[in-house]
Scaffold this motif. Sequence first.
Motif, short mmCIF file in Angstrom:
data_model
loop_
_atom_site.label_atom_id
_atom_site.label_comp_id
_atom_site.label_asym_id
_atom_site.label_seq_id
_atom_site.Cartn_x
_atom_site.Cartn_y
_atom_site.Cartn_z
N LEU A 168 52.31 47.22 70.16
CA LEU A 168 52.77 48.70 70.17
C LEU A 168 53.86 48.94 70.88
O LEU A 168 54.14 48.55 72.18
CB LEU A 168 51.60 49.33 70.78
N GLN A 169 55.02 49.50 70.50
CA GLN A 169 56.14 50.04 71.22
C GLN A 169 56.00 51.40 71.85
O GLN A 169 56.96 51.70 72.79
CB GLN A 169 57.08 50.13 70.22
N ASN A 170 54.94 52.10 71.40
CA ASN A 170 54.72 53.40 72.15
C ASN A 170 54.28 53.35 73.61
O ASN A 170 53.07 52.88 73.58
CB ASN A 170 53.99 54.46 71.34
N SER A 171 54.84 53.48 74.64
CA SER A 171 54.76 53.32 75.84
C SER A 171 53.56 54.59 76.23
O SER A 171 52.94 54.11 77.37
CB SER A 171 55.84 53.21 76.97
N SER A 172 53.56 55.48 75.74
CA SER A 172 52.52 56.52 75.85
C SER A 172 51.15 56.14 75.45
O SER A 172 50.16 56.99 75.72
CB SER A 172 52.72 57.95 75.26
N ALA A 173 50.88 55.02 74.66
CA ALA A 173 49.45 54.56 74.45
C ALA A 173 48.67 54.12 75.59
O ALA A 173 49.39 53.66 76.49
CB ALA A 173 49.40 53.45 73.40
N MET A 174 47.52 54.47 75.66
CA MET A 174 46.55 54.31 76.66
C MET A 174 45.74 53.11 76.37
O MET A 174 45.13 52.89 75.36
CB MET A 174 45.64 55.56 77.10
N ALA A 175 45.78 51.86 77.16
CA ALA A 175 44.94 50.90 77.24
C ALA A 175 43.60 50.99 77.19
O ALA A 175 43.32 51.71 78.30
CB ALA A 175 45.43 49.77 77.74
N THR A 176 42.64 50.71 76.35
CA THR A 176 41.12 50.76 76.65
C THR A 176 40.70 49.44 77.04
O THR A 176 39.59 49.74 77.66
CB THR A 176 40.53 51.07 75.17
N LEU A 177 41.38 48.26 76.88
CA LEU A 177 40.86 47.11 77.19
C LEU A 177 42.20 46.30 77.96
O LEU A 177 43.37 46.60 77.52
CB LEU A 177 40.38 46.08 75.84
N HIS A 178 41.74 45.39 78.75
CA HIS A 178 42.82 44.40 79.39
C HIS A 178 42.36 42.84 78.95
O HIS A 178 41.23 42.38 79.09
CB HIS A 178 42.72 44.77 80.84
N LEU A 179 43.51 42.40 78.69
CA LEU A 179 43.51 40.99 78.26
C LEU A 179 44.23 40.03 79.21
O LEU A 179 45.44 39.71 78.98
CB LEU A 179 44.03 40.81 76.75
N PRO A 180 43.45 39.36 80.13
CA PRO A 180 44.11 38.50 81.02
C PRO A 180 44.42 36.88 80.34
O PRO A 180 43.52 36.43 79.70
CB PRO A 180 43.23 38.24 82.36
N LEU A 184 49.27 37.87 65.66
CA LEU A 184 50.36 38.77 65.94
C LEU A 184 51.66 37.98 65.50
O LEU A 184 51.63 36.64 65.25
CB LEU A 184 50.75 38.77 67.65
N PRO A 185 52.72 38.65 64.90
CA PRO A 185 53.78 38.20 64.32
C PRO A 185 54.60 37.37 65.34
O PRO A 185 54.47 37.78 66.44
CB PRO A 185 54.72 39.40 63.97
N ARG A 186 55.12 36.41 65.04
CA ARG A 186 55.93 35.58 65.85
C ARG A 186 57.20 35.90 66.33
O ARG A 186 58.36 35.91 65.78
CB ARG A 186 56.04 34.07 65.32
N MET A 187 57.16 36.91 67.68
CA MET A 187 58.41 37.60 67.94
C MET A 187 58.55 37.24 69.57
O MET A 187 58.80 38.22 70.35
CB MET A 187 58.52 39.19 67.95
N GLY A 188 58.15 36.06 69.86
CA GLY A 188 58.30 35.80 71.25
C GLY A 188 57.08 35.94 72.13
O GLY A 188 56.28 36.55 71.57
N SER A 189 57.08 35.33 73.13
CA SER A 189 55.91 35.36 73.99
C SER A 189 55.39 36.68 74.59
O SER A 189 56.20 37.75 74.53
CB SER A 189 56.17 34.48 75.11
N LEU A 190 54.32 36.75 74.83
CA LEU A 190 53.70 38.19 75.30
C LEU A 190 54.22 38.02 76.79
O LEU A 190 54.06 37.05 77.55
CB LEU A 190 52.13 38.17 75.31
N GLN A 191 54.24 39.45 77.51
CA GLN A 191 54.48 39.68 78.92
C GLN A 191 53.49 40.36 79.48
O GLN A 191 52.90 41.40 78.66
CB GLN A 191 55.73 40.04 79.01
N PRO A 192 52.94 40.46 80.73
CA PRO A 192 52.23 41.46 81.26
C PRO A 192 52.85 42.83 81.07
O PRO A 192 53.95 43.18 81.22
CB PRO A 192 52.29 40.90 82.72
N GLY A 193 51.74 43.58 80.73
CA GLY A 193 52.08 45.05 80.37
C GLY A 193 52.42 45.19 78.93
O GLY A 193 52.42 46.44 78.53
N ASP A 194 52.52 44.33 78.06
CA ASP A 194 52.56 44.58 76.54
C ASP A 194 51.30 45.16 76.15
O ASP A 194 50.18 44.83 76.49
CB ASP A 194 52.87 43.02 75.86
N LEU A 195 51.45 46.14 75.25
CA LEU A 195 50.24 46.59 74.37
C LEU A 195 50.19 46.14 73.04
O LEU A 195 50.94 46.04 72.50
CB LEU A 195 50.40 48.15 74.55
N LEU A 196 48.91 45.73 72.81
CA LEU A 196 48.29 45.36 71.77
C LEU A 196 47.69 46.31 70.66
O LEU A 196 46.80 46.87 71.69
CB LEU A 196 48.07 43.90 71.36
#
Length: 152
Positions: free
Chosen positions: A14-26, A51-63
């Motif tokens: 998700l590119q929309n930074s205003s989206a609110m996470a309901t779950l956390h994935l460590p 997920l599409p192969r677009m580079g590794s995930l980073q902390p803070g990324d929203l899915l």
Amino acid sequence: MVVTDAVVVLEQRLQNSSAMATLHLPLTAEERTVLRGRRTTSCGRPVLLQLPRMGSLQPGDLLGDQSGSTVVEVTAAPEALLRVQGSHPLELLQAAYHLGNRHVALELHEQELLLPEDSVLATMLEGRGLTVSRCLQPFAPEGGAYGGHQHG
């Protein structure tokens, strides 16, 4: 009869930074590079990464799932690491050089290096006169010459 939560299929970043996470994935640093497969959120809910192969995930990324109704934030899971410290910056630079030659993932800081726990590497570093201690914390290694995570 036992009722369990259905597996949430995460298919998009998700590119929309205003989206609110309901779950956390460590996820560990290595897990953040694998964009497919079953995982478990911090509250125990099963999710499936597709997920599409677009580079590794980073902390803070929203899915999100296909409908966008479930938002999951990626967090860095604590990992067993070695903390390497030296009395001079050149010692750390030399250690980083030798570890790089072994293709070891490294998180670089001015006063220390962090790397995955490995007894052979700990012995080698101690033999070079460095102080090596064990710690449990999130790990954000450098992405390497061809992309990936960059420290600010």
